[in-house]
Design a protein around this motif. Structure first.
Motif, PDB file in Angstrom:
ATOM      1  N   HIS A 137       0.806  -1.225   0.000  1.00 46.17           N
ATOM      2  CA  HIS A 137       0.000   0.000   0.000  1.00 46.17           C
ATOM      3  C   HIS A 137       0.837   1.273   0.000  1.00 46.17           C
ATOM      4  CE1 HIS A 137      -3.871  -1.919   1.909  1.00 46.17           C
ATOM      5  NE2 HIS A 137      -3.664  -2.305   0.672  1.00 46.17           N
ATOM      6  N   ILE A 138       2.037   1.203   0.562  1.00 39.22           N
ATOM      7  CA  ILE A 138       2.851   2.399   0.761  1.00 39.22           C
ATOM      8  C   ILE A 138       4.097   2.335  -0.113  1.00 39.22           C
ATOM      9  CG2 ILE A 138       4.185   3.716   2.471  1.00 39.22           C
ATOM     10  CD1 ILE A 138       2.274   2.644   4.619  1.00 39.22           C
ATOM     11  N   GLN A 139       4.527   3.486  -0.586  1.00 38.08           N
ATOM     12  CA  GLN A 139       5.760   3.567  -1.348  1.00 38.08           C
ATOM     13  C   GLN A 139       6.538   4.819  -0.947  1.00 38.08           C
ATOM     14  OE1 GLN A 139       4.336   5.949  -5.390  1.00 38.08           O
ATOM     15  NE2 GLN A 139       5.185   3.921  -5.624  1.00 38.08           N
ATOM     16  N   HIS A 168      12.456  13.001  -1.173  1.00 35.55           N
ATOM     17  CA  HIS A 168      11.538  11.885  -1.399  1.00 35.55           C
ATOM     18  C   HIS A 168      10.441  11.925  -0.340  1.00 35.55           C
ATOM     19  CE1 HIS A 168      14.587  10.435  -4.110  1.00 35.55           C
ATOM     20  NE2 HIS A 168      13.941   9.297  -4.337  1.00 35.55           N
ATOM     21  N   ALA A 169       9.385  11.152  -0.573  1.00 35.62           N
ATOM     22  CA  ALA A 169       8.259  11.155   0.371  1.00 35.62           C
ATOM     23  C   ALA A 169       7.555   9.806   0.369  1.00 35.62           C
ATOM     24  CB  ALA A 169       7.265  12.254   0.000  1.00 35.62           C
ATOM     25  N   PHE A 170       6.835   9.555   1.462  1.00 36.82           N
ATOM     26  CA  PHE A 170       5.934   8.410   1.541  1.00 36.82           C
ATOM     27  C   PHE A 170       4.632   8.758   0.827  1.00 36.82           C
ATOM     28  CE2 PHE A 170       8.379   7.145   5.404  1.00 36.82           C
ATOM     29  CZ  PHE A 170       8.582   5.809   5.097  1.00 36.82           C
ATOM     30  N   TYR A 171       4.097   7.791   0.104  1.00 32.87           N
ATOM     31  CA  TYR A 171       2.792   7.920  -0.545  1.00 32.87           C
ATOM     32  C   TYR A 171       1.980   6.654  -0.308  1.00 32.87           C
ATOM     33  CZ  TYR A 171       4.354  11.879  -3.454  1.00 32.87           C
ATOM     34  OH  TYR A 171       4.814  13.093  -3.894  1.00 32.87           O
ATOM     35  N   PHE A 172       0.657   6.803  -0.286  1.00 32.88           N
ATOM     36  CA  PHE A 172      -0.217   5.650  -0.427  1.00 32.88           C
ATOM     37  C   PHE A 172      -0.382   5.404  -1.922  1.00 32.88           C
ATOM     38  CE2 PHE A 172      -2.173   6.675   3.841  1.00 32.88           C
ATOM     39  CZ  PHE A 172      -1.842   5.470   4.436  1.00 32.88           C
ATOM     40  N   GLN A 173      -0.248   4.146  -2.327  1.00 33.23           N
ATOM     41  CA  GLN A 173      -0.468   3.789  -3.718  1.00 33.23           C
ATOM     42  C   GLN A 173      -1.969   3.608  -3.980  1.00 33.23           C
ATOM     43  OE1 GLN A 173       2.820   1.258  -5.469  1.00 33.23           O
ATOM     44  NE2 GLN A 173       2.862   0.530  -3.366  1.00 33.23           N
ATOM     45  N   LYS A 174      -2.329   3.499  -5.236  1.00 37.25           N
ATOM     46  CA  LYS A 174      -3.740   3.377  -5.597  1.00 37.25           C
ATOM     47  C   LYS A 174      -4.371   2.117  -5.011  1.00 37.25           C
ATOM     48  CE  LYS A 174      -3.199   5.950  -9.910  1.00 37.25           C
ATOM     49  NZ  LYS A 174      -3.276   5.907 -11.403  1.00 37.25           N
ATOM     50  N   LYS A 175      -3.569   1.058  -4.827  1.00 40.59           N
ATOM     51  CA  LYS A 175      -4.110  -0.189  -4.273  1.00 40.59           C
ATOM     52  C   LYS A 175      -4.626   0.013  -2.857  1.00 40.59           C
ATOM     53  CE  LYS A 175      -3.120  -5.081  -3.489  1.00 40.59           C
ATOM     54  NZ  LYS A 175      -4.499  -5.406  -3.912  1.00 40.59           N
TER      55      LYS A 175
END
Length: 217
Positions: A172-174, A200-207
């Motif tokens: 879920h996270i990238q 850089h940063a943490f993101y929630f992915q579309k999943k």
């Protein structure tokens, strides 16, 4: 205002066109400010427009642009990593991290931005509190993502040709680059050198969105 109070209010307004929800004056303000979601939410919740990010008393707001069916169009920004790079390299305990603080209690609000601003609408929001037993499965996923990403970042630093961190993915996270010129390189006190030529940063992915919609909350 607390997250659950905002969740109840927003769900009562879900699928109502902004043109029916806001006054002409409010719509003009939104259009002039490029449709900033934070302002839309402040207005819908009866809060005063401000120049600061919308914060709740007990957690974080996470919005996302989606289509009419709630399918995400973009990933979701969580937090930057430049100030915590060494904590990630050392795999600081998940529950003690800045990341956990940011995602422990969140209100996810999908915003359908199909067509003109007057046709945009909020879709049903979801309140996620990782401290509640019903979210244990989700917490396990994010915890595993965190430790996996930490290992990936360290491997990039030690084994990649440029010695820099690169996009690192969990379920879920990238972590990926988030910066604009002039870039802000990331320095590691552990390695005594720059480990990235940009932030850089943490993101929630579309999943993340796909899966939380499937879970029975």
């Amino acid at each position: 205002m607390k997250l659950e109070e905002a969740n109840v209010k927003l769900n009562k307004l879900s699928r109502v066109r902004f043109g029916d929800l806001f006054s002409d004056e409010d719509m003009n303000t939104i259009i002039l400010n490029k449709g900033k979601t934070g302002q839309l939410l402040e207005l819908s919740l009866g809060m005063n427009l401000s120049n600061t990010n919308l914060d709740f008393e007990d957690g974080e707001l996470k919005t996302n642009k989606c289509d009419a069916n709630g399918k995400p169009i973009e990933t979701i920004f969580i937090t930057q990593i430049s100030s915590v790079i060494d904590e990630l390299i050392q795999e600081k305990t998940f529950e003690e991290t800045h990341l956990y603080e940011k995602i422990r209690n969140i209100l996810y609000v999908p915003v359908c931005k199909v067509g003109e601003p007057k046709d945009w609408m909020f879709l049903p929001s979801i309140h996620i509190d990782l401290r509640e037993p019903k979210f244990a499965e989700l917490k396990d996923i994010w915890k595993e993502d965190y430790y996996s990403i930490c290992k990936q970042l360290k491997s990039h630093i030690e084994n990649s040709e440029d010695g820099f961190i690169h996009t690192s993915n969990g379920l879920h996270i990238q972590v990926r680059s988030k910066d604009s010129k002039p870039y802000h390189p990331i320095y590691s006190d552990i390695y005594k050198r720059y480990v990235s030529n940009k932030n850089h940063a943490f993101y929630f992915q579309k999943k993340f969105v796909e899966d939380i919609k499937k879970l029975n909350f």
